[in-house]
Design an enzyme around this catalytic site. Structure first.
Site, PDB file in Angstrom:
ATOM      1  N   GLY A  19       0.835  -1.205   0.000  1.00  0.00           N
ATOM      2  CA  GLY A  19       0.000   0.000   0.000  1.00  0.00           C
ATOM      3  C   GLY A  19       0.861   1.241   0.000  1.00  0.00           C
ATOM      4  O   GLY A  19       2.047   1.186  -0.337  1.00  0.00           O
ATOM      5  N   ASN A  20       0.273   2.378   0.339  1.00  0.00           N
ATOM      6  CA  ASN A  20       1.044   3.622   0.448  1.00  0.00           C
ATOM      7  C   ASN A  20       0.391   4.526   1.485  1.00  0.00           C
ATOM      8  O   ASN A  20      -0.646   4.179   2.046  1.00  0.00           O
ATOM      9  CB  ASN A  20       1.168   4.296  -0.927  1.00  0.00           C
ATOM     10  CG  ASN A  20      -0.184   4.654  -1.505  1.00  0.00           C
ATOM     11  OD1 ASN A  20      -0.900   5.496  -0.968  1.00  0.00           O
ATOM     12  ND2 ASN A  20      -0.558   3.974  -2.589  1.00  0.00           N
ATOM     13  N   HIS A  21       1.006   5.683   1.735  1.00  0.00           N
ATOM     14  CA  HIS A  21       0.569   6.527   2.854  1.00  0.00           C
ATOM     15  C   HIS A  21      -0.595   7.461   2.539  1.00  0.00           C
ATOM     16  O   HIS A  21      -0.933   8.321   3.350  1.00  0.00           O
ATOM     17  CB  HIS A  21       1.741   7.366   3.363  1.00  0.00           C
ATOM     18  CG  HIS A  21       2.794   6.567   4.054  1.00  0.00           C
ATOM     19  ND1 HIS A  21       2.540   5.815   5.172  1.00  0.00           N
ATOM     20  CD2 HIS A  21       4.106   6.384   3.767  1.00  0.00           C
ATOM     21  CE1 HIS A  21       3.641   5.216   5.556  1.00  0.00           C
ATOM     22  NE2 HIS A  21       4.608   5.532   4.710  1.00  0.00           N
ATOM     23  N   ALA A  87      -3.878   7.664  -4.992  1.00  0.00           N
ATOM     24  CA  ALA A  87      -2.482   7.226  -5.126  1.00  0.00           C
ATOM     25  C   ALA A  87      -2.532   5.736  -5.468  1.00  0.00           C
ATOM     26  O   ALA A  87      -2.527   4.876  -4.584  1.00  0.00           O
ATOM     27  CB  ALA A  87      -1.725   7.468  -3.826  1.00  0.00           C
TER      28      ALA A  87
END
Ligand code: CTP
Length: 210
Positions: A19-21, A87
């Site tokens: 995943g990402n932030h 994102a």
């Protein structure tokens, strides 16, 4: 108005993902601004803690980039404006283990394969009356890279977030943006994300209604 927001999660096995932030704050703030101006909004959202209760906003929850793409494809033709604020993970694990991967050797290699570029794929089918807005998060050659994405994804407008600006980016409540269009560049001060969203919506509104 059709928007993407938040991160995508790409599963590795039943308990792990890549995943990402991204928190989804910007996408949800944009959806709220559009709705407050009377627009009907469809918000295709990756996994976030954000919530919205506005009657004009229909939230479609997705997890992976592929799910986000399918949800967008289904709704793209009927929308006047597309905003790609998510994102999206550029790659996903080539295979997803159906059982939890057990700890074994000192190294573990996961092969990744490219995900669909949602903005670029939809950009190919964009009609003349449709307006498409993307985001770019860059660390170097910011304006040149953003301008390249504007063309590659057939966008009408791209919102550039610079990670070089203190207070801007994923985990902050403030953001400093530059909006790039084919013929114009607009720079803005560091502001709360809700106000940034209003600036973006105001400019899109201007382009739609003259
Ligand atoms: N985007 C998308 N689908 C993807 C990747 C990106 O729709 N698979 C959209 C994002 O929502 C954003 C824009 O494309 O509006 C630019 O995203 P960014 O991650 O900055 O660009 P990439 O094309 O992934 O390029 P890179 O990561 O190499 O900078």
């Amino acid at each position: 108005m059709l928007l993407t927001a938040g991160p995508t999660h790409e599963p590795i096995d039943p308990v792990r993902f890549i995943g990402n932030h991204s928190t989804g704050k910007m996408g949800y703030a944009l959806a709220e601004c559009f709705a407050q101006q009377g627009a009907m909004v469809q918000l295709v959202s990756g996994p976030t803690n954000q919530r919205t209760h506005h009657a004009n906003i229909d939230v479609i929850q997705v997890t992976t980039a592929n799910e986000m793409y399918k949800a967008m494809q289904k709704r793209a033709e009927a929308a006047d404006v597309w905003v790609f604020a998510a994102a999206v993970a550029d790659y996903r694990p080539k295979t997803v283990a159906d059982k939890k991967i057990k700890k074994a050797g000192d190294e573990l290699t996961i092969t990744l394969v490219k995900n669909v570029d949602i903005a670029a794929a939809l950009g190919k089918q964009k009609k003349e009356w449709q307006f498409s807005v993307g985001f770019a998060l860059e660390t170097d050659n910011e304006s040149a890279n953003a301008r390249q994405k504007l063309h590659k994804k057939n966008l009408d407008m791209i919102v550039l977030n610079s990670l070089n600006d203190p207070g801007a980016g994923f985990a902050h409540d403030t953001n400093k943006i530059t909006i790039i269009e084919e013929e114009a560049t607009h720079t803005f001060e560091l502001k709360p994300k809700s106000e940034v969203a209003q600036d973006i919506v105001d400019l899109i509104w201007k382009r739609l209604h003259g």
